[in-house]
Design an enzyme around this catalytic site. Structure first.
Site, mmCIF file in Angstrom:
data_model
loop_
_atom_site.group_PDB
_atom_site.id
_atom_site.type_symbol
_atom_site.label_atom_id
_atom_site.label_comp_id
_atom_site.label_asym_id
_atom_site.label_seq_id
_atom_site.Cartn_x
_atom_site.Cartn_y
_atom_site.Cartn_z
ATOM 1 N N CYS A 136 -32.931 3.538 12.218
ATOM 2 C CA CYS A 136 -34.020 2.928 12.799
ATOM 3 C C CYS A 136 -33.523 2.611 14.776
ATOM 4 O O CYS A 136 -33.598 2.572 15.523
ATOM 5 C CB CYS A 136 -33.674 0.726 12.540
ATOM 6 N N GLN A 163 -26.554 -4.661 16.540
ATOM 7 C CA GLN A 163 -27.571 -4.300 15.509
ATOM 8 C C GLN A 163 -27.977 -5.385 14.291
ATOM 9 O O GLN A 163 -27.135 -6.453 14.303
ATOM 10 C CB GLN A 163 -27.434 -3.095 14.445
ATOM 11 N N ARG A 267 -23.024 -4.578 14.503
ATOM 12 C CA ARG A 267 -23.208 -6.046 14.252
ATOM 13 C C ARG A 267 -23.335 -7.067 15.277
ATOM 14 O O ARG A 267 -22.262 -7.614 14.752
ATOM 15 C CB ARG A 267 -23.835 -6.407 12.601
ATOM 16 N N HIS A 274 -33.125 -4.917 17.446
ATOM 17 C CA HIS A 274 -31.462 -3.746 17.407
ATOM 18 C C HIS A 274 -32.135 -4.061 18.643
ATOM 19 O O HIS A 274 -32.759 -3.492 19.942
ATOM 20 C CB HIS A 274 -31.288 -2.541 16.619
HETATM 21 N N1 HSE Z 1 -29.154 1.134 9.183
HETATM 22 C C1 HSE Z 1 -29.178 0.165 10.050
HETATM 23 C C2 HSE Z 1 -28.417 -1.357 10.051
HETATM 24 C C3 HSE Z 1 -31.102 -0.053 9.456
HETATM 25 O O1 HSE Z 1 -27.971 -1.325 8.928
HETATM 26 O O2 HSE Z 1 -29.104 -1.676 11.007
HETATM 27 C C4 HSE Z 1 -32.374 0.775 9.216
HETATM 28 O O3 HSE Z 1 -32.121 2.149 9.827
#
Ligand code: HSE
Length: 369
Positions: A136, A163, A267, A274
């Site tokens: 993503c 993210q 995160r 994102h």
């Molecule tokens: N790997 C991504 C995430 C999700 O953890 O945000 C989608 O590719």
């Protein structure tokens, strides 16, 4: 009409995919067959007053073999289990996959048609049958910076990502909300009576986030009121796998490799958008005006947000972008470091352009091919 098997359509990406397919009337152009890994034999969904057939078993290779196209949002484990068996049985259909399992295989293409339409079309002509959605953050980055990449104006980028919980999965969104609720509940009375000193409120909140009652089953640590600077597994370069993907997948999607992307993935407590900060070294000096024109002419979804406070707050946040296909990019500025250096910040819905949208567009390319 092509017979299209849908797998994993009830999960978070699959649900967004189905929602988009309904909005765009995609289901009217195909004969959809709904599969399930766990509820086969039960009634199929009712969509726009059409009742679809009983759910088929998503592990039944013979049923899958009847499909012209299979589109799966079920995840890597499913793909690893089913895809090789199907191909071994000489299935010649098209496999469209949201998971990363087959992304870096030599005979697969990572699909992001506003960026690599020509590559997709020539690969269909060459007989490639496996098309995989990108990571993503990578897809959202290329949607935002596609113009600069297309003209090969990027020498390197360092990326910081912010993210959303949705990237980790539906249960993670719920856990984030439960964490937020737990923090709020612990000081709810104090907030209402307005008498408690702020440091006492902060202390209660911090203690709650560190208590064994705090819900951390999925993230393993607090995300609400915090950030988590690690996404996915560690690989031997010291990067997370998510960070490794930025460079590797971008090269594969773009089909050239004389640029470098370094990434640090984090995160944060957003729900489904994102965001990313880019520091870019360009291959040549360009005016900001020129850069903005190149970016906005690339595709119809990217839009340049003027580098001022009000436009940034109104248009360049997850709150503004969630559930839209917009790819705003702003905070564009030539840096004091030197004339070829540029900063930028972008936001995108990771379930739309970051996951479901390239899949449904690939389906339509195949149907109309
Ligand atoms: N790997 C991504 C995430 C999700 O953890 O945000 C989608 O590719």
């Amino acid at each position: 009409m092509k017979i299209v098997g849908l797998v994993g359509w009830r999960g978070i990406v699959g649900s967004v995919l189905l929602q988009r397919m309904q909005e765009e009337n995609d289901l009217l152009n195909i004969t959809p067959v709904f599969f399930s890994t766990s509820q086969f034999g039960q009634y199929g969904p009712v969509i726009n007053n059409i009742s679809y057939d009983i759910l088929k078993n998503a592990y039944d290779i013979n049923s899958l073999k009847n499909m012209d196209i299979i589109i799966t949002c079920q995840g890597s484990e499913y793909t690893n289990q089913v895809y090789p068996k199907l191909r071994q049985k000489n299935w010649k259909g098209y496999w469209i996959d949201a998971s990363s399992a087959l992304r870096m295989e030599n005979d697969s293409i990572i699909i992001l048609d506003p960026v690599n339409y020509d590559m997709i079309i020539s690969s269909i002509k060459k007989g490639i049958k496996t098309f995989v959605g990108g990571n993503c953050t990578v897809s959202l980055m290329l949607m935002a910076l596609g113009g600069l990449f297309k003209q090969k104006l990027i020498k390197w980028i360092t990326v910081s990502t912010y993210q959303a919980a949705s990237g980790a999965g539906a249960r993670h969104i719920i856990e984030l909300l439960n964490q937020m609720g737990a923090l709020y509940s612990t000081v709810q009375k104090d907030l209402l009576n307005n008498l408690t000193a702020i440091l006492d409120i902060e202390k209660k909140v911090t203690n709650m986030s560190r208590s064994s009652n705090f819900p951390t089953d999925y993230f393993s640590v607090p995300l609400a009121g915090s950030v988590i600077p690690w996404i996915d597994k560690k690989i031997n370069t010291g990067q997370s796998r998510e960070e490794w993907k930025a460079h590797a997948e971008a090269q594969k999607i773009l089909g050239y490799n004389n640029f470098t992307i370094e990434s640090l993935c984090i995160r944060i407590g957003a729900i489904r958008c994102h965001s990313q900060t880019f520091f870019i070294k360009l291959t040549q000096e360009l005016s900001l005006r020129n850069i903005e024109d190149i970016i906005k002419q690339h595709n119809q979804w990217v839009n340049v947000v003027p580098n001022n406070i009000s436009d940034t707050l109104l248009k360049l946040t997850p709150a503004a972008v969630t559930n839209t296909l917009n790819i705003p990019i702003g905070r564009l500025r030539l840096l004091n470091i030197g004339k070829k250096y540029l900063s930028a910040f972008t936001v995108g819905d990771q379930l739309l352009w970051g996951a479901a949208e390239p899949l449904r567009r690939m389906l339509n390319l195949l149907i109309n091919y």
